[in-house]
Design a protein around this motif. Sequence first.
Motif, PDB file in Angstrom:
ATOM      1  N   THR A 547      28.801  11.386   4.656  1.00 53.26           N
ATOM      2  CA  THR A 547      28.303  11.824   5.687  1.00 53.26           C
ATOM      3  C   THR A 547      30.058  11.891   6.391  1.00 53.26           C
ATOM      4  O   THR A 547      29.020  10.390   7.019  1.00 53.26           O
ATOM      5  N   ARG A 548      29.884  12.694   6.971  1.00 53.09           N
ATOM      6  CA  ARG A 548      30.711  12.164   8.425  1.00 53.09           C
ATOM      7  C   ARG A 548      29.811  12.307   9.692  1.00 53.09           C
ATOM      8  O   ARG A 548      29.883  11.753  10.745  1.00 53.09           O
ATOM      9  N   THR A 549      29.200  12.907  10.065  1.00 50.69           N
ATOM     10  CA  THR A 549      28.079  13.313  11.308  1.00 50.69           C
ATOM     11  C   THR A 549      27.104  14.023  11.047  1.00 50.69           C
ATOM     12  O   THR A 549      27.134  15.342  10.054  1.00 50.69           O
ATOM     13  N   GLU A 550      25.919  13.561  11.360  1.00 51.59           N
ATOM     14  CA  GLU A 550      24.758  14.697  11.688  1.00 51.59           C
ATOM     15  C   GLU A 550      24.164  15.303  12.746  1.00 51.59           C
ATOM     16  O   GLU A 550      24.583  14.881  13.992  1.00 51.59           O
ATOM     17  N   TYR A 551      23.766  17.328  12.563  1.00 54.93           N
ATOM     18  CA  TYR A 551      23.983  17.431  13.448  1.00 54.93           C
ATOM     19  C   TYR A 551      22.574  17.673  13.672  1.00 54.93           C
ATOM     20  O   TYR A 551      21.827  18.443  12.669  1.00 54.93           O
ATOM     21  N   THR A 552      21.757  18.335  14.273  1.00 58.99           N
ATOM     22  CA  THR A 552      20.558  19.474  15.040  1.00 58.99           C
ATOM     23  C   THR A 552      21.354  20.242  15.421  1.00 58.99           C
ATOM     24  O   THR A 552      21.687  20.463  16.421  1.00 58.99           O
ATOM     25  N   VAL A 564      23.816  18.562  19.012  1.00 53.28           N
ATOM     26  CA  VAL A 564      23.293  17.679  19.183  1.00 53.28           C
ATOM     27  C   VAL A 564      22.735  16.411  18.381  1.00 53.28           C
ATOM     28  O   VAL A 564      23.322  16.704  17.343  1.00 53.28           O
ATOM     29  N   SER A 565      23.876  15.769  18.693  1.00 51.70           N
ATOM     30  CA  SER A 565      24.577  14.831  17.447  1.00 51.70           C
ATOM     31  C   SER A 565      24.350  12.644  17.908  1.00 51.70           C
ATOM     32  O   SER A 565      23.591  13.130  19.494  1.00 51.70           O
ATOM     33  N   ALA A 566      24.091  11.799  16.995  1.00 51.27           N
ATOM     34  CA  ALA A 566      23.792  10.774  18.035  1.00 51.27           C
ATOM     35  C   ALA A 566      24.753   9.689  18.549  1.00 51.27           C
ATOM     36  O   ALA A 566      25.625  10.193  19.335  1.00 51.27           O
ATOM     37  N   GLY A 567      23.963   9.780  20.300  1.00 55.92           N
ATOM     38  CA  GLY A 567      24.670   9.409  21.595  1.00 55.92           C
ATOM     39  C   GLY A 567      25.735   8.331  21.240  1.00 55.92           C
ATOM     40  O   GLY A 567      26.398   7.899  22.361  1.00 55.92           O
ATOM     41  N   ALA A 568      25.916   7.527  20.604  1.00 56.30           N
ATOM     42  CA  ALA A 568      26.640   6.475  20.203  1.00 56.30           C
ATOM     43  C   ALA A 568      27.981   6.723  19.356  1.00 56.30           C
ATOM     44  O   ALA A 568      28.995   5.939  20.117  1.00 56.30           O
ATOM     45  N   TRP A 569      27.702   7.738  19.644  1.00 58.30           N
ATOM     46  CA  TRP A 569      29.300   8.979  18.494  1.00 58.30           C
ATOM     47  C   TRP A 569      29.866   9.826  19.363  1.00 58.30           C
ATOM     48  O   TRP A 569      30.253  10.520  18.449  1.00 58.30           O
ATOM     49  N   THR A 570      29.850  10.237  20.580  1.00 55.82           N
ATOM     50  CA  THR A 570      30.580  11.379  21.447  1.00 55.82           C
ATOM     51  C   THR A 570      31.554  11.305  21.065  1.00 55.82           C
ATOM     52  O   THR A 570      32.297  12.998  20.627  1.00 55.82           O
ATOM     53  N   ALA A 571      32.647  10.536  21.723  1.00 52.21           N
ATOM     54  CA  ALA A 571      34.429  10.949  20.884  1.00 52.21           C
ATOM     55  C   ALA A 571      34.442  11.021  19.495  1.00 52.21           C
ATOM     56  O   ALA A 571      35.364  11.976  19.075  1.00 52.21           O
ATOM     57  N   TYR A 572      33.219  10.143  18.657  1.00 58.06           N
ATOM     58  CA  TYR A 572      34.024  10.476  17.302  1.00 58.06           C
ATOM     59  C   TYR A 572      33.374  11.923  16.501  1.00 58.06           C
ATOM     60  O   TYR A 572      34.616  12.541  16.386  1.00 58.06           O
ATOM     61  N   TYR A 702      13.301   8.959   8.019  1.00 52.14           N
ATOM     62  CA  TYR A 702      13.975   9.907   8.828  1.00 52.14           C
ATOM     63  C   TYR A 702      15.467   8.935   8.904  1.00 52.14           C
ATOM     64  O   TYR A 702      15.458   7.810   9.424  1.00 52.14           O
ATOM     65  N   ARG A 703      16.299   9.646   8.549  1.00 52.67           N
ATOM     66  CA  ARG A 703      17.932   8.741   7.854  1.00 52.67           C
ATOM     67  C   ARG A 703      18.658   8.494   9.945  1.00 52.67           C
ATOM     68  O   ARG A 703      18.364   9.384  10.151  1.00 52.67           O
ATOM     69  N   ALA A 704      19.239   7.695   9.633  1.00 51.77           N
ATOM     70  CA  ALA A 704      20.289   7.131  10.606  1.00 51.77           C
ATOM     71  C   ALA A 704      21.067   7.294  10.570  1.00 51.77           C
ATOM     72  O   ALA A 704      21.717   6.758   9.837  1.00 51.77           O
ATOM     73  N   PHE A 705      22.378   7.912  11.501  1.00 51.90           N
ATOM     74  CA  PHE A 705      23.405   7.914  11.101  1.00 51.90           C
ATOM     75  C   PHE A 705      24.193   6.589  11.701  1.00 51.90           C
ATOM     76  O   PHE A 705      23.986   5.701  12.754  1.00 51.90           O
ATOM     77  N   GLY A 706      25.543   5.694  10.754  1.00 46.50           N
ATOM     78  CA  GLY A 706      25.382   4.611  10.978  1.00 46.50           C
ATOM     79  C   GLY A 706      24.658   3.653  10.104  1.00 46.50           C
ATOM     80  O   GLY A 706      24.855   2.845  10.089  1.00 46.50           O
ATOM     81  N   ASN A 707      23.470   3.948   9.707  1.00 47.73           N
ATOM     82  CA  ASN A 707      22.853   3.298   9.111  1.00 47.73           C
ATOM     83  C   ASN A 707      22.659   3.652   7.727  1.00 47.73           C
ATOM     84  O   ASN A 707      23.309   3.140   6.934  1.00 47.73           O
ATOM     85  N   GLU A 708      21.748   5.057   7.664  1.00 47.95           N
ATOM     86  CA  GLU A 708      21.458   5.590   6.304  1.00 47.95           C
ATOM     87  C   GLU A 708      22.644   6.415   6.050  1.00 47.95           C
ATOM     88  O   GLU A 708      22.840   6.805   5.133  1.00 47.95           O
TER      89      GLU A 708
END
Length: 833
Positions: A547-552, A564-572, A702-708
């Motif tokens: 998993t590289r990125t999770e998107y809604t 929409v994706s995780a707030g900590a990873w905008t530039a990534y 619910y899985r979280a990117f950067g965790n699960e």
Amino acid sequence: MKTQVKALVVGGGAVGTSIAYHLAKAGWDDVMLLERDELTSGSTWHAAGLLPLFNMSFATTHIHKYSVDFYKALEAETGLNAGFAVVGNLRMAQTDERMDEYMLYASTAETCDVPYEFMTPEQIKAKWPLIRTEDLKGAIYHETDGYINPADVTQAMAKGARQRGVMIERKWQADAFHWNGTHWEVTATKMVEQGGNLVPSDEQIVITAEHVVTASGNHAQRTAKMLGIKMPAIPVEHQFIVMDQDPALVDYRAQGNPEHPVIRDADAQSYVREERGGWILGVYEKNAPAVFEHGVPDSFRADLFPLDLERIEEQYMAMIHRIPSCEESGLKDDFNGPICYTPDGNPLVGPAPGMRNMWLAEGFSFGITAAGGTGYYLAQMMVDGEAEIDMASLDPKRYGDWMTTEFAARKNEECYDHVYIVHHPDEERPACRPLRTAPVFDRQKALGAQFGFVNGWERPNYYGPLDAPDNFDHDGRSFRRGAWWNHAVEEAKAIREGVGLIDATAFTKHVVKGPGATAFLDWFTCNKLPSVGRINLTYALTSHGTTRTEYTIVRIAQDEYYLVSAGAWTAYDSDYLRKAIEDKAPEFGYIECHDVTTQWGVFAIAGPKSRDVLNALVKDGDPSTVLSNKRFPWLTMRNIELGMCPVRAIRVAYTGELGWELHHPIEMQNYLWDQILAAGEPHGLKLVGARAQNWLRQEKSYRAFGNELGRDATPMEADLPRFIDLNKEFYGKDALVKTGVRSKCVTVLIDGPSDADPWGREALYHGDIRVGRLTSGGYSVAFNKQIGMGYVPADIAVPGTKLQIKMQDQLWDCEITEDSPYDPKNAVIRVDG
């Protein structure tokens, strides 16, 4: 000298030399290393050479462990002794809280196979009688740790690299980088001695390389300017002193006793090790200044700064207290040199933003410890496409373009003086804050918000009491249940029982549109694309199927999508998305991509009464029907009007309750906030922070990117087959299928201690066998016990399986529960009104 190579490494310190070595070992037979001076002439030469395994980061712990194991094998390969003294590492604690820190760290160490043991003060005194122990609570001891000679280990790696065909060229400075569309053209200038300085000559060459790695150490700011990027790697002064012989130590060793371990008195901000019958004292004091913020002067080579003894007087006196026999030892030598830092203390390792085949390995505050492992894992990323561990936490793009030199310098100073503070898992550091604030920040602060720092944004963690007494500690951190815990419990209950409002403005948001957008996103992500007006949860994969990125993904129109994706990873996220579009646009057609993160605010309203609150604000239809299941079903998007604010409303809630995300024009945020609070007052609306939300999402699994979710596990291993459409072709599909399920993500309910919850890094046991680790942890208000998520072997990932979890150096019972233990059929999410 060759002018065309497969890979060019710029920088001949320990890190750069290791990278060159490991690229060759991984099979690349055309690797060159450039060093502007002599090998080790940067911060490597004045490093103390300690190899601390202690680190709270899962990825960094793996890197450090690899280094320690690798350095021990270098002499057999190269014939050069790397100067590794395996004397152990004793990290002492003066407080119970410090021992709590060590017990939490031990969980990370255990899951990375780093050996350790706890020691009592009595055991310490019996083994090392020169150490004063009556005021200690205990220590954690790494027997396999120690220290190494930085120059020797670098030269050993350099010899190993040469044996594998690496060309090492000294006195050549990289002066320009140009991407010609397929390769890098690096302009290198021959450096010559002139009056004790190193100056550029008139001799230049252009080296063509398929890949370039920069490991420029203290020169990182110069590198960043040449590349046209921002890089928060700036040095900070680090001091250590070498003392004359200590007669008591000399006598102790003369009796046949072994060398002392590296002694770390964390509560005194210092480390001590033996040096030829005396001691070396190194400190991490307050007010150590950042240096070379805009680049290293040409005149600075293997130089040092003047020692500032006043700055370290407190730590010096603490050493005399800890080892009283050293009091009469004089000062033999001193070192005050630049060591690069980053704002969070982790190095910058991975692809450079916006560039092809440009790799960064910068910002190493513990460069000797990290050099071996960085070379190993970065070589995996470059040669194989991914490393065997998730390296996202070290990615250079974790800092976006909002970062400035001033921010980096001040945060690096803070990071330096925080090396030996107690590192609480709920830690929030104050420097350079607030910086990025949503319009509603002041309103939230006035209502008791206590903020966390996410990608520069201020985000409420929880809301403290407005009537708190003067001595109430809003910042009360703990390894157990901090001062915030009771407030988070009430916030979580409010969403389960009534209605709560969460600020999610920091979410990363992109618009992807154009004639090729649909075909591109269908290839880029693994789930079916939604129809117009609907949403899907989906994943962009790596080349390894992880998993590289999770998107809604919200489908706004036939060829327009809102991601929409995780707030900590905008530039990534943005960098990966844009590069993929650039690659595939010729195949799929014209595609636009816009980062609209700062254009849209987001409020999440959730709870059984959330529809009642919104009904009071709906202005574009019958309030009794606009938000009904028939007009507005779960997993759909509608443009609605709340008062005078146009809202892109999405029927989804990360908390697992009836709820909506309200995406709104950022300039109308204060107006919408006031309207919601007024409408919510009759229904008991409560403001809710990120910590309660984190607990609630675990109750729903619910899985979280950067965790699960990360680059070391596939969505199949995350147990998310419902979000994978194997009937279509998508990037990473073949690797996903080939990988299979090595381990599986599960949710556990825990019968743990009465005063603590897991933090998401604890080891899991099945009988006497360690079988996995948590990736998230917290407290469940629905089940009135601790909860966590993590990975275990697939054959035991079955509801009802009894496990144990290591917390506070004890094993506690836990049980694998069904996925989404709270409301497994999603009945409350779909409830009609």
